[in-house]
Write a protein that holds these residues in place. Sequence first.
Motif, PDB file in Angstrom:
ATOM      1  N   LEU A  41       0.825  -1.217   0.000  1.00 23.39           N
ATOM      2  CA  LEU A  41       0.000   0.000   0.000  1.00 23.39           C
ATOM      3  C   LEU A  41       0.859   1.267   0.000  1.00 23.39           C
ATOM      4  CD1 LEU A  41      -2.909  -1.013   2.393  1.00 23.39           C
ATOM      5  CD2 LEU A  41      -3.074  -0.525  -0.053  1.00 23.39           C
ATOM      6  N   ASP A  42       2.008   1.198   0.637  1.00 22.06           N
ATOM      7  CA  ASP A  42       2.910   2.351   0.663  1.00 22.06           C
ATOM      8  C   ASP A  42       3.409   2.708  -0.736  1.00 22.06           C
ATOM      9  OD1 ASP A  42       2.666   2.774   3.370  1.00 22.06           O
ATOM     10  OD2 ASP A  42       4.494   1.672   3.897  1.00 22.06           O
ATOM     11  N   ALA A  43       3.355   1.767  -1.659  1.00 21.77           N
ATOM     12  CA  ALA A  43       3.761   2.036  -3.042  1.00 21.77           C
ATOM     13  C   ALA A  43       2.865   3.098  -3.676  1.00 21.77           C
ATOM     14  CB  ALA A  43       3.736   0.756  -3.862  1.00 21.77           C
ATOM     15  N   LEU A  44       1.670   3.258  -3.154  1.00 18.55           N
ATOM     16  CA  LEU A  44       0.755   4.285  -3.671  1.00 18.55           C
ATOM     17  C   LEU A  44       1.298   5.693  -3.455  1.00 18.55           C
ATOM     18  CD1 LEU A  44      -2.591   2.779  -2.369  1.00 18.55           C
ATOM     19  CD2 LEU A  44      -1.917   3.001  -4.770  1.00 18.55           C
ATOM     20  N   ARG A  45       2.189   5.851  -2.501  1.00 13.67           N
ATOM     21  CA  ARG A  45       2.729   7.179  -2.168  1.00 13.67           C
ATOM     22  C   ARG A  45       3.945   7.547  -3.016  1.00 13.67           C
ATOM     23  NH1 ARG A  45       2.142   5.335   3.691  1.00 13.67           N
ATOM     24  NH2 ARG A  45       0.018   5.932   4.167  1.00 13.67           N
ATOM     25  N   ILE A  46       4.491   6.592  -3.736  1.00 12.75           N
ATOM     26  CA  ILE A  46       5.697   6.833  -4.530  1.00 12.75           C
ATOM     27  C   ILE A  46       5.326   7.529  -5.831  1.00 12.75           C
ATOM     28  CG2 ILE A  46       7.624   5.744  -5.742  1.00 12.75           C
ATOM     29  CD1 ILE A  46       7.354   3.441  -3.648  1.00 12.75           C
ATOM     30  N   LYS A  47       6.003   8.609  -6.113  1.00 12.38           N
ATOM     31  CA  LYS A  47       5.789   9.360  -7.352  1.00 12.38           C
ATOM     32  C   LYS A  47       7.048   9.240  -8.204  1.00 12.38           C
ATOM     33  CE  LYS A  47       1.812  10.701  -5.938  1.00 12.38           C
ATOM     34  NZ  LYS A  47       0.754   9.756  -6.185  1.00 12.38           N
ATOM     35  N   LEU A  48       6.975   8.380  -9.202  1.00 13.14           N
ATOM     36  CA  LEU A  48       8.110   8.205 -10.099  1.00 13.14           C
ATOM     37  C   LEU A  48       8.220   9.405 -11.025  1.00 13.14           C
ATOM     38  CD1 LEU A  48       7.494   4.468 -11.062  1.00 13.14           C
ATOM     39  CD2 LEU A  48       9.102   5.356  -9.373  1.00 13.14           C
ATOM     40  N   ASP A  49       9.454   9.841 -11.282  1.00  7.10           N
ATOM     41  CA  ASP A  49       9.643  10.956 -12.215  1.00  7.10           C
ATOM     42  C   ASP A  49      10.013  10.392 -13.590  1.00  7.10           C
ATOM     43  OD1 ASP A  49      12.417  10.344 -12.135  1.00  7.10           O
ATOM     44  OD2 ASP A  49      12.773  11.810 -10.549  1.00  7.10           O
ATOM     45  N   ASP A  50      10.175  11.276 -14.553  1.00  6.42           N
ATOM     46  CA  ASP A  50      10.469  10.847 -15.921  1.00  6.42           C
ATOM     47  C   ASP A  50      11.771  10.056 -16.002  1.00  6.42           C
ATOM     48  OD1 ASP A  50       8.142  11.983 -16.860  1.00  6.42           O
ATOM     49  OD2 ASP A  50       9.102  13.849 -17.498  1.00  6.42           O
ATOM     50  N   GLU A  51      12.758  10.446 -15.200  1.00  8.19           N
ATOM     51  CA  GLU A  51      14.040   9.733 -15.177  1.00  8.19           C
ATOM     52  C   GLU A  51      13.854   8.301 -14.684  1.00  8.19           C
ATOM     53  OE1 GLU A  51      18.038  10.060 -12.519  1.00  8.19           O
ATOM     54  OE2 GLU A  51      17.341  11.923 -13.417  1.00  8.19           O
ATOM     55  N   ASP A  52      13.041   8.126 -13.630  1.00  5.62           N
ATOM     56  CA  ASP A  52      12.748   6.793 -13.096  1.00  5.62           C
ATOM     57  C   ASP A  52      12.052   5.945 -14.156  1.00  5.62           C
ATOM     58  OD1 ASP A  52      13.675   7.683 -10.578  1.00  5.62           O
ATOM     59  OD2 ASP A  52      11.645   8.243  -9.953  1.00  5.62           O
ATOM     60  N   ARG A  53      11.024   6.519 -14.780  1.00  6.41           N
ATOM     61  CA  ARG A  53      10.261   5.793 -15.796  1.00  6.41           C
ATOM     62  C   ARG A  53      11.151   5.373 -16.962  1.00  6.41           C
ATOM     63  NH1 ARG A  53       7.073  10.180 -14.939  1.00  6.41           N
ATOM     64  NH2 ARG A  53       5.452   9.828 -13.417  1.00  6.41           N
ATOM     65  N   ALA A  54      12.030   6.269 -17.386  1.00 11.10           N
ATOM     66  CA  ALA A  54      12.938   5.962 -18.500  1.00 11.10           C
ATOM     67  C   ALA A  54      13.894   4.836 -18.121  1.00 11.10           C
ATOM     68  CB  ALA A  54      13.713   7.211 -18.907  1.00 11.10           C
ATOM     69  N   ALA A  55      14.410   4.858 -16.900  1.00  9.91           N
ATOM     70  CA  ALA A  55      15.332   3.808 -16.448  1.00  9.91           C
ATOM     71  C   ALA A  55      14.628   2.457 -16.391  1.00  9.91           C
ATOM     72  CB  ALA A  55      15.913   4.168 -15.085  1.00  9.91           C
ATOM     73  N   ILE A  56      13.405   2.442 -15.912  1.00  6.58           N
ATOM     74  CA  ILE A  56      12.653   1.192 -15.833  1.00  6.58           C
ATOM     75  C   ILE A  56      12.294   0.714 -17.243  1.00  6.58           C
ATOM     76  CG2 ILE A  56      10.508   0.108 -15.043  1.00  6.58           C
ATOM     77  CD1 ILE A  56      10.700   2.048 -12.585  1.00  6.58           C
ATOM     78  N   ALA A  57      11.899   1.622 -18.107  1.00  3.99           N
ATOM     79  CA  ALA A  57      11.550   1.254 -19.489  1.00  3.99           C
ATOM     80  C   ALA A  57      12.749   0.681 -20.235  1.00  3.99           C
ATOM     81  CB  ALA A  57      10.993   2.473 -20.221  1.00  3.99           C
TER      82      ALA A  57
END
Length: 78
Positions: free
Chosen positions: A43-59
Amino acid sequence: MLQVIGRKHGATAAQIAIAWLLDQRDVSAIPKAQKESSQRSNLDALRIKLDDEDRAAIAALAKNLRYVKPPFAPDWAA
């Protein structure tokens, strides 16, 4: 990579994975958790706000290293 992003957000790799899934359009995340502590962590994952850099790294992570790939899974490599 998920651990690196997790350290940035003070979260676990699992929480980052859940946050990323929740960030995807037309995807429902259904994490498994029996223990109350794991449920709270999810549930704590709901509080995490990924930024564009995070999304790009995961992608950019390899898409062919799946442990579970049901026939109905989306084509993430597309």
